[in-house]
Design a protein around this motif. Structure first.
Motif, PDB file in Angstrom:
ATOM      1  N   ALA A  62       0.824  -1.205   0.000  1.00 41.69           N
ATOM      2  CA  ALA A  62       0.000   0.000   0.000  1.00 41.69           C
ATOM      3  C   ALA A  62       0.858   1.255   0.000  1.00 41.69           C
ATOM      4  N   ARG A  63       1.915   1.252   0.845  1.00 43.00           N
ATOM      5  CA  ARG A  63       2.801   2.419   0.879  1.00 43.00           C
ATOM      6  C   ARG A  63       3.498   2.619  -0.468  1.00 43.00           C
ATOM      7  N   SER A  64       3.921   1.535  -1.071  1.00 42.69           N
ATOM      8  CA  SER A  64       4.588   1.649  -2.368  1.00 42.69           C
ATOM      9  C   SER A  64       3.639   2.194  -3.438  1.00 42.69           C
ATOM     10  N   LEU A  65       2.406   1.669  -3.451  1.00 45.65           N
ATOM     11  CA  LEU A  65       1.433   2.112  -4.444  1.00 45.65           C
ATOM     12  C   LEU A  65       1.096   3.587  -4.273  1.00 45.65           C
ATOM     13  N   VAL A  66       0.779   3.987  -3.064  1.00 51.54           N
ATOM     14  CA  VAL A  66       0.388   5.382  -2.827  1.00 51.54           C
ATOM     15  C   VAL A  66       1.570   6.314  -3.055  1.00 51.54           C
ATOM     16  N   GLY A  67       2.776   5.891  -2.691  1.00 57.55           N
ATOM     17  CA  GLY A  67       3.952   6.719  -2.951  1.00 57.55           C
ATOM     18  C   GLY A  67       4.183   6.933  -4.440  1.00 57.55           C
ATOM     19  N   ASP A  68       3.972   5.881  -5.232  1.00 56.93           N
ATOM     20  CA  ASP A  68       4.111   6.019  -6.686  1.00 56.93           C
ATOM     21  C   ASP A  68       3.065   6.980  -7.254  1.00 56.93           C
ATOM     22  N   ILE A  69       1.868   6.948  -6.699  1.00 61.58           N
ATOM     23  CA  ILE A  69       0.818   7.861  -7.166  1.00 61.58           C
ATOM     24  C   ILE A  69       1.189   9.311  -6.869  1.00 61.58           C
ATOM     25  N   VAL A  70       1.723   9.545  -5.675  1.00 61.76           N
ATOM     26  CA  VAL A  70       2.157  10.907  -5.327  1.00 61.76           C
ATOM     27  C   VAL A  70       3.233  11.387  -6.291  1.00 61.76           C
ATOM     28  N   SER A  71       4.219  10.546  -6.551  1.00 60.06           N
ATOM     29  CA  SER A  71       5.312  10.935  -7.458  1.00 60.06           C
ATOM     30  C   SER A  71       4.791  11.179  -8.878  1.00 60.06           C
ATOM     31  N   ALA A  72       3.889  10.303  -9.337  1.00 61.81           N
ATOM     32  CA  ALA A  72       3.362  10.444 -10.695  1.00 61.81           C
ATOM     33  C   ALA A  72       2.548  11.715 -10.850  1.00 61.81           C
ATOM     34  N   ASP A  73       1.679  11.998  -9.875  1.00 69.81           N
ATOM     35  CA  ASP A  73       0.852  13.202  -9.974  1.00 69.81           C
ATOM     36  C   ASP A  73       1.695  14.474  -9.918  1.00 69.81           C
TER      37      ASP A  73
END
Length: 437
Positions: A62-73
């Protein structure tokens, strides 16, 4: 708030990129607590498994997924605004600076996608910070994942949309659509025949009062005609608005001429019914659409760019707008109240003004190009065929001037004969069919 300030505020918000992302921040501020409460409630009631949830992610996943979303946005936002700045520079230099505020900054698709990026970034960042060591907030992670997926799709769509919207054909078509809407609002009635201008100066004589511009100089963006008519009716007077929408008015220039019982009209309240700005807009200024298209054509015909095909695209839209204007009644100078009494006088462009701005400058700059000469002739001849008789005289004058200009620019008989053939494509359209006939 006075009408002119409210109008200026609305115009500013419509051309500001930050407004939709700011709305996205407000939506985030409302939805985030609601989703957190919904997540807790669903977990307590057993609807949502706190370990597997909708995605079955562990804490690490979950942390990896949400962190990737933050970086992508964050990357999407930087790329979007950086690319938009480049697009504004390219459009201003390649076409005309007047295209920026009227089209690029008013594009709701770009602004909405930017708002989605901001909302997704804030939501994912909050979700990442809210997760504890042993608890995965599955509903928030799921919503963040949906927002991240939507952001990726929107980003890919934005690249395709921006690439297509910056093409010359897309920009001139958008200006044409805006021009059609303004023409329909400013000139709602169809033409009924030849119009004779009223001799109001001789009839009304010297105005009883003159209201002059105070405060700051600026360009007239819009006038509240309904309120002007109401004020004139209550005072049993006639109000003449001296400048035309789109004119620059300096301090102490005449703004209104008042006739009749004008003592009861307050000057300051009258001035609040006129909106000023630093740049023309299209809301009440149909001539501005013509100006933008002509500027695009002139820039394309300049020696630095030398792109007559883009100029032909602009002539296509000018032809379209002229057909619309030619079928409308342009005699709206005298505005009456419900009883039929003239209350407001407002100067507007006449048919000759529209014809002149559409053809004169383009002819002077581009008649040496066979494409331009043929496209102009096709437009003029089509307008003569499709518009009422009282619109023909100004068009015949332009056709005569075009013939004279072509003769002066093309010394070879073969080029001269080719340039005198009307062609809706400039070159490659009707020339072949005419030769075969």
């Amino acid at each position: 708030m006075d009408w002119n300030r409210w109008y200026s505020l609305k115009s500013y918000l419509r051309t500001s990129l930050w407004t939709v992302p700011l709305i996205a921040v407000a939506i985030y501020a409302v939805l985030k607590p609601l989703t957190e409460m919904a997540g807790r409630s669903m977990t307590r009631q057993g609807i949502l498994d706190p370990k597997t949830g909708f995605l079955g992610l562990s804490m690490t996943g979950a942390r990896s997924l949400v962190g990737d979303i933050v970086s992508a946005d964050l990357a999407f936002l930087v790329f979007t605004f950086g690319s938009l700045l480049v697009a504004i520079q390219v459009a201003g230099g390649q076409y005309t600076p007047r295209i920026i505020a009227t089209t690029l900054l008013r594009d709701n698709i770009i602004r909405s996608i930017s708002g989605l990026f901001v909302f997704s970034l804030l939501f994912a960042n909050r979700t990442l910070g809210w997760m504890g060591e042993n608890e995965v907030h599955q509903l928030q992670v799921f919503i963040a994942a949906l927002c991240g997926f939507a952001s990726v799709v929107a980003f890919l769509f934005l690249i395709d949309y921006a690439a297509k919207s910056l093409r010359p054909v897309s920009l001139v078509a958008r200006v044409g659509e805006l021009g059609i809407a303004v023409i329909e609002s400013v000139y709602p009635a169809p033409t009924t025949g030849a119009i004779t201008q009223p001799e109001r100066d001789k009839e009304r004589g010297v105005p009883d009062r003159i209201v002059r511009q105070r405060g700051r100089s600026g360009i007239v963006l819009a006038v509240n005609l309904e309120m002007l008519v109401a004020k004139a009716r209550r005072a049993n007077a006639v109000i003449e608005f001296v400048p035309q929408v789109g004119d620059f008015v300096a301090v102490d220039d005449p703004l209104f001429y008042l006739y009749g019982n004008a003592d009861t009209i307050n000057d300051d309240r009258l001035r609040t019914l006129v909106a000023f700005g630093t740049e023309r807009t299209m809301e009440q200024d149909p001539m501005f659409a013509f100006r933008i298209l002509v500027d695009i054509a002139l820039k394309a015909l300049s020696a630095a760019i030398n792109d007559p095909t883009t100029a032909v695209l602009a002539i296509d839209q000018l032809h379209r707008l002229l057909r619309m204007v030619g079928k409308r009644s342009l005699h709206v100078e005298e505005i009456m109240d419900k009883s039929g009494q003239v209350r407001v006088i407002l100067r507007t462009p006449n048919w000759e003004d529209f014809v002149h701005i559409s053809f004169r400058e383009i002819r002077q700059c581009g008649v040496g190009s066979i494409q331009i000469a043929r496209r102009l002739r096709a437009a003029i001849e089509n307008l003569i065929q499709s518009l009422p008789e009282h619109r023909h005289e100004a068009l015949r004058v332009e056709l005569t001037l075009l013939d004279r200009a072509i003769a002066s620019k093309h010394p070879f008989p073969e080029d001269l004969a080719l340039a005198r053939i009307p062609d809706s494509q400039g070159l490659g359209g009707s020339a072949a069919s005419t030769a075969n006939n």
